[in-house]
Design an enzyme around this catalytic site. Structure first.
Site, PDB file in Angstrom:
ATOM      1  N   ASP A  53      66.190 -84.583  86.607  1.00 53.73           N
ATOM      2  CA  ASP A  53      64.769 -83.667  85.380  1.00 53.73           C
ATOM      3  C   ASP A  53      64.857 -82.133  85.477  1.00 53.73           C
ATOM      4  O   ASP A  53      65.846 -82.187  86.711  1.00 53.73           O
ATOM      5  CB  ASP A  53      63.776 -84.937  85.847  1.00 53.73           C
ATOM      6  CG  ASP A  53      62.321 -84.219  85.695  1.00 53.73           C
ATOM      7  OD1 ASP A  53      62.418 -84.170  83.933  1.00 53.73           O
ATOM      8  OD2 ASP A  53      61.527 -83.719  86.429  1.00 53.73           O
ATOM      9  N   ASP A  55      61.749 -80.128  84.886  1.00 53.50           N
ATOM     10  CA  ASP A  55      60.653 -79.598  85.765  1.00 53.50           C
ATOM     11  C   ASP A  55      59.680 -80.388  87.011  1.00 53.50           C
ATOM     12  O   ASP A  55      59.644 -81.812  86.917  1.00 53.50           O
ATOM     13  CB  ASP A  55      58.983 -79.683  84.409  1.00 53.50           C
ATOM     14  CG  ASP A  55      59.428 -78.829  83.578  1.00 53.50           C
ATOM     15  OD1 ASP A  55      59.609 -77.446  83.773  1.00 53.50           O
ATOM     16  OD2 ASP A  55      59.557 -79.080  81.654  1.00 53.50           O
ATOM     17  N   THR A 121      65.431 -83.465  79.860  1.00 50.28           N
ATOM     18  CA  THR A 121      63.706 -83.042  80.254  1.00 50.28           C
ATOM     19  C   THR A 121      63.429 -84.222  79.208  1.00 50.28           C
ATOM     20  O   THR A 121      63.836 -83.599  77.834  1.00 50.28           O
ATOM     21  CB  THR A 121      63.960 -81.708  80.454  1.00 50.28           C
ATOM     22  OG1 THR A 121      62.486 -81.007  80.099  1.00 50.28           O
ATOM     23  CG2 THR A 121      64.411 -81.422  78.878  1.00 50.28           C
ATOM     24  N   GLY A 122      61.656 -83.472  79.279  1.00 54.65           N
ATOM     25  CA  GLY A 122      60.699 -83.963  78.536  1.00 54.65           C
ATOM     26  C   GLY A 122      61.048 -83.717  77.657  1.00 54.65           C
ATOM     27  O   GLY A 122      59.726 -83.340  76.467  1.00 54.65           O
ATOM     28  N   LYS A 155      63.959 -92.238  79.260  1.00 51.19           N
ATOM     29  CA  LYS A 155      64.597 -91.033  79.404  1.00 51.19           C
ATOM     30  C   LYS A 155      65.634 -92.710  79.246  1.00 51.19           C
ATOM     31  O   LYS A 155      67.216 -92.284  79.460  1.00 51.19           O
ATOM     32  CB  LYS A 155      64.793 -90.324  80.335  1.00 51.19           C
ATOM     33  CG  LYS A 155      64.603 -88.852  79.975  1.00 51.19           C
ATOM     34  CD  LYS A 155      63.802 -88.317  81.894  1.00 51.19           C
ATOM     35  CE  LYS A 155      63.057 -87.055  81.617  1.00 51.19           C
ATOM     36  NZ  LYS A 155      62.654 -86.476  82.497  1.00 51.19           N
ATOM     37  N   ASP A 170      60.733 -86.308  89.587  1.00 49.87           N
ATOM     38  CA  ASP A 170      59.680 -86.147  90.110  1.00 49.87           C
ATOM     39  C   ASP A 170      58.693 -87.548  89.435  1.00 49.87           C
ATOM     40  O   ASP A 170      57.409 -87.790  90.417  1.00 49.87           O
ATOM     41  CB  ASP A 170      58.683 -84.931  90.376  1.00 49.87           C
ATOM     42  CG  ASP A 170      58.427 -84.516  88.442  1.00 49.87           C
ATOM     43  OD1 ASP A 170      58.915 -84.345  87.410  1.00 49.87           O
ATOM     44  OD2 ASP A 170      57.182 -84.112  88.492  1.00 49.87           O
TER      45      ASP A 170
HETATM   46 MG    MG Z   1      59.635 -83.722  86.101  1.00 50.10          MG
END
Ligand code: MG
Length: 215
Positions: A53, A55, A121-122, A155, A170
């Site tokens: 991931d 962020d 990434t989202g 994901k 995270d």
């Molecule tokens: Mg994150």
């Protein structure tokens, strides 16, 4: 007689305390993972694909999110629905995002093994993204793959399709996505001063939690 009554009362009191202690919900012990233990767990396994991931996992990007909020919607979360914010974020703002030391160590370990590294990434996709180049430069990644912009936290499909063996993240959704895809989830801890609140409960899903990974 009075003494013995006192003794009985004391005994009962202690029993109550004992009862209260034993019936308190006991949080499961966190499965801490150290870098040496991670390395040892991979010894002898052939090169693999792993995912990260972005962020709060490899970049402390809160400076950009905070700046975006100040610019587009002070005091509210509306900026997160503004395409201009995402365009600016993916378009180079991450030069102000602070790379995490724990991510440097993880990426170095995997590159040493010859593993292929993916970033998912989202964040939504935007034109002219600078994130791929920035991550390649920041973490000295050879054989850089284009960042996958997932436009959401789910994901599983990507992790599954790319046969990722480990996925670092995270958020709870990182852990559950990895698990559903058959990958080994490892929790990287979100810094306490992240703009992304509330903080997740590390280890709550029974996953391994990387030590010293808040920075
Ligand atoms: Mg994150």
């Amino acid at each position: 007689m009075r003494l013995s009554a006192f003794a009985i009362a004391t005994c009962v009191a202690f029993q109550l305390v004992g009862c209260a202690l034993s019936s308190a919900p006991s949080a499961p012990a966190i499965r801490w993972l150290s870098m040496p233990a991670l390395q040892a767990s991979l010894a002898g396994t052939p090169p693999m694909a792993v995912g990260f991931d972005i962020d709060d996992t490899v970049l402390f990007s809160s400076p950009c999110f905070y700046a975006g909020q100040q610019k587009y919607s002070p005091g509210s979360e509306a900026y997160l629905h503004n395409p201009a914010f995402w365009q600016a974020l993916n378009g180079g703002c991450d030069r102000y995002s602070i790379p995490k030391q724990s991510a440097r160590a993880l990426i170095a370990l995997h590159q040493q093994r010859g593993d292929r590294i993916y970033f998912i990434t989202g964040r939504p996709h935007t034109d002219h993204e600078q994130l791929t180049a920035l991550l390649a430069r920041t973490f000295a990644i050879s054989n850089m793959q284009p960042v996958v912009f997932n436009s959401g936290p789910e994901k599983t499909r990507f992790i599954h399709d790319r046969h990722l063996k480990i996925y670092y993240g995270d958020a709870d959704s990182d852990i559950t996505s990895a698990r559903e895809a058959g990958a080994r989830p490892v929790r990287v801890m979100r810094a306490a001063n992240s703009t992304y609140q509330p903080l997740p409960v590390n280890g709550a899903l029974g996953e391994e939690v990387l030590e010293h990974s808040t920075y």
